[in-house]
Scaffold this motif. Structure first.
Motif, mmCIF file in Angstrom:
data_model
loop_
_atom_site.group_PDB
_atom_site.id
_atom_site.type_symbol
_atom_site.label_atom_id
_atom_site.label_comp_id
_atom_site.label_asym_id
_atom_site.label_seq_id
_atom_site.Cartn_x
_atom_site.Cartn_y
_atom_site.Cartn_z
ATOM 1 N N ASP A 12 0.830 -1.211 0.000
ATOM 2 C CA ASP A 12 0.000 0.000 0.000
ATOM 3 C C ASP A 12 0.869 1.267 0.000
ATOM 4 O OD1 ASP A 12 0.708 -0.657 2.686
ATOM 5 O OD2 ASP A 12 -0.881 0.650 3.446
ATOM 6 N N ILE A 13 2.026 1.223 0.681
ATOM 7 C CA ILE A 13 2.944 2.366 0.650
ATOM 8 C C ILE A 13 3.527 2.500 -0.751
ATOM 9 C CG2 ILE A 13 5.127 3.286 1.537
ATOM 10 C CD1 ILE A 13 4.469 1.825 4.176
ATOM 11 N N ASN A 14 3.896 1.386 -1.333
ATOM 12 C CA ASN A 14 4.435 1.395 -2.696
ATOM 13 C C ASN A 14 3.407 1.940 -3.679
ATOM 14 O OD1 ASN A 14 6.634 0.719 -4.506
ATOM 15 N ND2 ASN A 14 5.272 -0.865 -5.296
ATOM 16 N N TYR A 20 1.762 8.989 -6.340
ATOM 17 C CA TYR A 20 2.337 10.333 -6.189
ATOM 18 C C TYR A 20 3.350 10.621 -7.289
ATOM 19 C CZ TYR A 20 5.000 14.241 -4.328
ATOM 20 O OH TYR A 20 5.625 15.441 -4.180
ATOM 21 N N ALA A 21 4.188 9.643 -7.565
ATOM 22 C CA ALA A 21 5.278 9.832 -8.525
ATOM 23 C C ALA A 21 4.831 9.589 -9.961
ATOM 24 C CB ALA A 21 6.436 8.910 -8.183
ATOM 25 N N LYS A 22 3.589 9.217 -10.142
ATOM 26 C CA LYS A 22 3.055 8.925 -11.481
ATOM 27 C C LYS A 22 3.935 7.891 -12.184
ATOM 28 C CE LYS A 22 -0.021 12.467 -11.482
ATOM 29 N NZ LYS A 22 -0.464 12.501 -10.116
ATOM 30 N N VAL A 27 11.466 10.169 -9.481
ATOM 31 C CA VAL A 27 10.723 10.917 -8.461
ATOM 32 C C VAL A 27 10.490 10.030 -7.242
ATOM 33 C CG1 VAL A 27 8.515 12.042 -7.928
ATOM 34 C CG2 VAL A 27 9.625 12.456 -10.134
ATOM 35 N N LYS A 28 10.130 8.797 -7.495
ATOM 36 C CA LYS A 28 9.889 7.847 -6.405
ATOM 37 C C LYS A 28 11.156 7.684 -5.556
ATOM 38 C CE LYS A 28 8.133 3.156 -5.738
ATOM 39 N NZ LYS A 28 7.671 1.945 -6.414
#
Length: 66
Positions: A12-14, A20-22, A27-28
């Motif tokens: 779920d965090i991933n 968020y990072a698309k 970005v991730k």
């Protein structure tokens, strides 16, 4: 000096990071790096507080001994 860090996280965090990072891996990685950096900074402050407390405690013990 940067070192490669391998982490395991809940799916779920991933998923939230991917959202968020698309799905942009750079970005991730930057978000993870920032989070780890902030965490280590916070933990360093805690350790500094513990070290200061320990030093004061030992000083106080030595004073009591006199």
């Amino acid at each position: 000096m940067k070192k490669k860090l391998s982490i395991t996280m809940d799916s779920d965090i991933n998923d939230k990071l991917d959202s968020y990072a698309k799905d942009n891996q750079k970005v991730k990685s930057q978000v993870i790096e920032l989070a780890v950096s902030k965490y280590l900074e916070k933990e360093h402050k805690k350790m500094t507080e513990v070290e200061e407390y320990l030093k004061q405690f030992v000083d106080d013990m030595q004073e009591d001994k006199k």
